[in-house]
Design an enzyme around this catalytic site. Structure first.
Site: not given
Ligand code: ADP
Length: 197
Positions: A18, A93, A132, A138, A149
């Site tokens: 994404k 989300r 990654r 990370r 996740r």
């Molecule tokens: P990925 O899609 O690879 O899991 P992101 O960078 O989108 O990675 O998200 C990393 C972390 O940030 C998530 O596991 C969560 O803890 C937090 N996060 C990101 N976006 C949201 C959201 N919209 N609502 C709640 N937590 C979020």
């Protein structure tokens, strides 16, 4: 005045690409890519109050609470660069976040133009995230956190695809392939629903 760009969101499991596609599409459409994950990581790195609140959830692979996330996105969407379109990556989300976004958009007399679903096989996703973890370090790319996740995604986020499908907004794209190839697929699928750069 420049014509308004589209309001798009990217949805898909962690590791589906994404963030990478968000950068490509942001350039192509001339709209800001807004990633809640990036904003949270930035706040964690700067040790802001928001970052301190979000860190434990992120490290555990859990969603940050909706109230914090919704406040953050309201502030970000009210910045002037988002007035003429945006691309959301990683938000909404949860169904609560969808409601919040719906209210925000209705309050600004606007709506989403399309939802891009990036489809990727769980095995591919896990191996990408493993890579990654080594490359970017990370802290939430550790193997057991990654599995969690993916569960959180299946549980809380995947149902949003049905919801947006009922609204006729979803274009589903195979996320496996070269970066530019996937971008092309997305651009042509969007063009076929009338969203053009
Ligand atoms: P990925 O899609 O690879 O899991 P992101 O960078 O989108 O990675 O998200 C990393 C972390 O940030 C998530 O596991 C969560 O803890 C937090 N996060 C990101 N976006 C949201 C959201 N919209 N609502 C709640 N937590 C979020």
């Amino acid at each position: 005045m420049s014509p308004a760009g589209p309001r798009l969101l990217l949805i898909g499991p962690p590791g589906a690409g994404k963030g990478t596609q968000a950068q490509q599409l942001s350039q192509a459409f001339g709209v800001p890519a807004i990633s809640t994950g990036d904003i949270f990581r930035h706040n964690v790195a700067q040790e802001t109050p928001l970052g301190l609140q979000a860190k434990a959830f992120m490290d555990a692979g859990d969603n940050v609470p909706d109230s914090l996330t919704n406040d953050l996105i309201t502030d970000r969407l009210e910045e002037s660069d988002a007035a003429n379109g945006f691309l959301l990556d990683g938000y909404p989300r949860t169904t609560d976040q969808v409601r919040h976004l719906d209210d925000f958009l209705a309050g600004h007399n606007t709506a989403m133009d399309a939802v891009v679903q990036l489809v990727a096989d769980p095995d591919v996703v896990v191996s990408r995230l493993r890579k990654r973890a080594t490359e970017q370090g990370r802290s939430d790319d550790d193997e057991s956190v990654v599995r969690h996740r993916l569960e959180v995604y299946q549980d809380q986020t995947a149902p949003l695809i049905d919801l947006y499908t009922q609204r006729g907004l979803v274009v589903a794209i195979d996320g496996i392939g070269d970066i530019s190839e996937v971008t092309q697929r997305i651009m042509s699928a969007l063009a076929s629903v009338g969203v053009t750069a």
